[in-house]
Design an enzyme around this catalytic site. Structure first.
Site, PDB file in Angstrom:
ATOM      1  N   GLU A 110       0.832  -1.211   0.000  1.00 52.40           N
ATOM      2  CA  GLU A 110       0.000   0.000   0.000  1.00 52.40           C
ATOM      3  C   GLU A 110       0.863   1.257   0.000  1.00 52.40           C
ATOM      4  OE1 GLU A 110      -4.041  -1.536   2.230  1.00 52.40           O
ATOM      5  OE2 GLU A 110      -2.344  -0.916   3.466  1.00 52.40           O
ATOM      6  N   GLU A 130      -3.341  -9.744   4.317  1.00 50.49           N
ATOM      7  CA  GLU A 130      -4.157  -9.377   5.482  1.00 50.49           C
ATOM      8  C   GLU A 130      -5.284 -10.365   5.738  1.00 50.49           C
ATOM      9  OE1 GLU A 130      -2.318  -5.397   4.393  1.00 50.49           O
ATOM     10  OE2 GLU A 130      -2.874  -7.252   3.399  1.00 50.49           O
TER      11      GLU A 130
END
Length: 259
Positions: A110, A130
């Site tokens: 990210e 995640e």
């Protein structure tokens, strides 16, 4: 001792996340990164930033799960620029290059996605794992389906699988793949090219892209032509705008002043 190393050369700032063993980001590190990128944004003498990781194995694996286990809240105070100091930095109207020198997963991927140009070492690997930790890659869920084909983005988000630099390049996630030994030389070469360009135009480009992301074409164009975007308004009344035209007419290289 700071885990954020900076190197400044002319108008270029190199930012290195150097937090052994893996360059994971806890709340304190994120806040420090935010201060570095805020100062870069606000310094009129700096035009381009390069973000990379310390060492040869990790760019960044994202959130520091060990720190979380010790009490760092996942929804805690990440600082002025959000997680990693960059992905929510307001009015970041200067180019940022990510030089991905190794593993970039979770929040590390990210962080790379928050840059404008991504250059990857040939051994770099990527993932959004995640889901395996029972949480969501929030920023990637927003950004990734807009950057690469929807079904590929959803597969990566829903499975958390790893992919290499070649696949990342195939989907347009990275601009180019460079031998690891040459990665930073290439990043600086690109940074110098950008640093020689017109900073007011870069600012206008970045603000237009942000503003138009979810706008209809004509609405976006109306905001530009009516000078409703601050960076565009500054550009159209600037010395640099006149300098560009004069340099073209005089058949010489322009001298950009950023004003």
């Amino acid at each position: 001792m700071s885990v954020i190393k900076t190197q400044r050369d002319g108008a270029i700032l190199e930012v290195t996340l150097d937090r052994p063993k893996a360059n994971a980001i806890d709340l304190k590190t994120s806040r420090e990164m935010g201060e570095v990128f805020r100062d870069f944004r606000d310094d009129p003498d700096l035009r381009v930033a390069v973000i990379t990781g310390g060492g040869e194995k990790f760019f960044c694996p994202g959130w520091d799960l060990k720190a979380a286990a010790d009490g760092d809240a996942v929804d805690g105070d990440y600082g002025v620029g959000g997680f990693g100091g960059l992905q929510e930095m307001r009015e970041m109207n200067k180019p940022v290059i990510a030089a991905v020198n190794g593993i970039a997963c979770g929040g590390g991927l990210e962080l790379a996605l928050s840059a404008d140009i991504i250059i990857a070492a040939d051994h770099a690997t990527f993932a959004l794992p995640e889901i395996r930790s029972g949480t969501v890659a929030d920023a990637a869920s927003v950004k990734l389906p807009k950057r690469i084909p929807y079904h590929i983005a959803m597969e990566l988000l829903l499975t958390g699988r790893w992919f290499d630099a070649e696949e990342a390049h195939r989907w347009g996630l990275v601009n180019e793949i460079i031998p690891a030994a040459d990665l930073m030389d290439r990043a600086w070469e690109q940074a110098r090219l950008l640093a020689s360009g017109p900073p007011l135009v870069y600012a206008a480009i970045k603000e237009i892209v942000r503003d138009a992301e979810d706008a209809k074409f004509q609405d976006a164009m109306n905001r530009i032509t009516q000078r409703q975007l601050r960076s565009v308004d500054i550009l159209y009344d600037s010395e640099d705008q006149l300098e560009g035209a004069r340099a073209f007419a005089e058949k010489r290289d322009p001298v950009w002043k950023g004003k």
